[in-house]
Design an enzyme around this catalytic site. Structure first.
Site, PDB file in Angstrom:
ATOM      1  N   HIS A  50       0.825  -1.200   0.000  1.00 39.33           N
ATOM      2  CA  HIS A  50       0.000   0.000   0.000  1.00 39.33           C
ATOM      3  C   HIS A  50       0.867   1.262   0.000  1.00 39.33           C
ATOM      4  O   HIS A  50       2.084   1.204   0.168  1.00 39.33           O
ATOM      5  CB  HIS A  50      -0.930  -0.012   1.208  1.00 39.33           C
ATOM      6  N   GLU A  52       1.273   3.742   2.086  1.00 39.88           N
ATOM      7  CA  GLU A  52       2.013   4.092   3.290  1.00 39.88           C
ATOM      8  C   GLU A  52       3.340   3.333   3.363  1.00 39.88           C
ATOM      9  O   GLU A  52       4.389   3.911   3.680  1.00 39.88           O
ATOM     10  CB  GLU A  52       1.180   3.779   4.539  1.00 39.88           C
ATOM     11  N   ARG A 184     -11.580   3.773 -20.467  1.00 39.54           N
ATOM     12  CA  ARG A 184     -11.545   2.312 -20.611  1.00 39.54           C
ATOM     13  C   ARG A 184     -10.423   1.713 -19.776  1.00 39.54           C
ATOM     14  O   ARG A 184     -10.535   0.605 -19.267  1.00 39.54           O
ATOM     15  CB  ARG A 184     -11.376   1.927 -22.088  1.00 39.54           C
TER      16      ARG A 184
END
Length: 370
Positions: A50, A52, A184
């Protein structure tokens, strides 16, 4: 620089994950110490670290005593990655500045509470509106388990999506068409009707460098998709779902399409067509969090009538086609009275070359009035 300026920087990093993080959110993080940015990162791809943790890993010096700016509340549960709050606590950060609260029931304020319990100051709601808008898809999907549907079409000033002959290449200019390709890439899936497949034999892929092809969903009640169509021929390369009515599906045709790589989803029938509400539940179960609806007037009306549309993107070109029988973006029966119209809100207008893009959200009570 102040909190808002650093959060805006984190938002720009978050956007780099566009198209690659679904069904997870886009998140960006910036770490500041003594007025200097010492680390930055974003959630780059679903299943990977992630924002962080990426920001902490990039630090050019010890983050102890620093401030982290993160666009979404740090997670506090184990998923494909360990909790980000653990990494923040271990890094001995002094303060964490948060943009959006995480509506995920597994988080939902718990991440912030854990940080505070460990002596870390938390400042909430910085640029919250911008941070919330960035993850409108994630927020909707995590709370409903159904895809966020964006209805998209290009039309002339007189409301036509094709000339009376059916010709529609091209209504808008290159800048607008390039923007569609970005959409898209952004959304997880693209949906069209069998009428579009039979008339245009489209590929429905993303045609930008390093772009991600969306999952293709064809509403094909009677399973009419030709085996020689581009959709069927490329199903082994681009994920393809055909949604058909249970009572209409021909077993031999179904097996032939499946051998070519198509997945078949069978739904009940509603008004002679695929039950779109049921289809959304089935697609949500397959982690399809968002759909760009590029249908014709019939499918667009069915989508509005069934209540699945959350947002509309209208690309408007400064030209007119005329023609009593020329196609319009939304057909079907239509409403009986002006007061019964579908209403939208928070419209944003963007100029793309000579064309205009109008993006509008479905008003909260629009479906309750139909």
């Amino acid at each position: 620089m102040n909190d808002s300026e650093y959060m805006r920087m984190a938002l720009e990093y978050a956007k780099r994950g566009c198209g690659f993080t679904a069904p997870n959110p886009m998140v960006g993080a910036v770490i500041v110490k003594d007025g200097r940015v010492i680390g930055q990162g974003w959630h780059e791809k679903y299943g990977e670290p992630h924002a962080e943790r990426n920001a902490l890993a990039s630090c050019t010096e010890s983050p102890e005593g620093a401030v982290m700016y993160v666009t979404l509340e740090p997670c506090c549960h184990y998923g494909k990655q360990p909790p980000c709050v653990e990494a923040v606590i271990e890094a001995r950060l002094q303060r964490v500045v948060v943009g959006s609260a995480d509506p995920n029931p597994l988080v939902s304020g718990k991440g912030i509470r854990i940080l505070r319990e460990h002596g870390i100051q938390v400042t909430e709601h910085v640029l919250q509106e911008e941070c919330d808008r960035l993850n409108e898809v994630f927020f909707y999907y995590i709370q409903t388990k159904q895809p966020f549907v964006v209805m998209k079409y290009a039309m002339t000033l007189d409301g036509k999506i094709a000339a009376y002959t059916g010709d529609s290449k091209w209504i808008t200019g290159e800048a607008a068409r390039n923007h569609v390709q970005q959409q898209r890439h952004r959304y997880t899936a693209i949906m069209a009707g069998i009428g579009t497949v039979l008339a245009d034999d489209p590929l429905l892929t993303c045609r930008i460098a390093d772009g991600k092809n969306p999952v293709r969903i064809i509403c094909d009640t009677r399973l009419q998709t030709p085996l020689h169509s581009q959709i069927a021929a490329t199903a082994g390369e681009v994920p393809t779902i055909l949604a058909a009515g249970k009572q209409y599906a021909d077993r031999r045709k179904q097996e032939a399409l499946e051998q070519m790589g198509c997945r078949i989803l069978l739904t009940d029938e509603k008004n002679g067509h695929v039950d779109l509400r049921q289809l959304m539940k089935l697609l949500g179960e397959q982690q399809i969090d968002s759909i760009l609806l590029e249908g014709g007037g019939t499918l667009h009306w069915a989508a509005l009538e069934s209540g699945i549309v959350r947002k509309v993107q209208t690309y408007m070109a400064p030209k007119m086609f005329g023609g009593r029988d020329a196609k319009t973006p939304v057909e079907g029966t239509g409403v009986a009275a002006a007061a019964d119209a579908f209403y939208f809100k928070n419209s944003v207008v963007t100029r793309l070359g000579e064309d205009l893009l109008i993006e509008s959200e479905v008003a909260a009570d629009v479906y309750r009035n139909h």
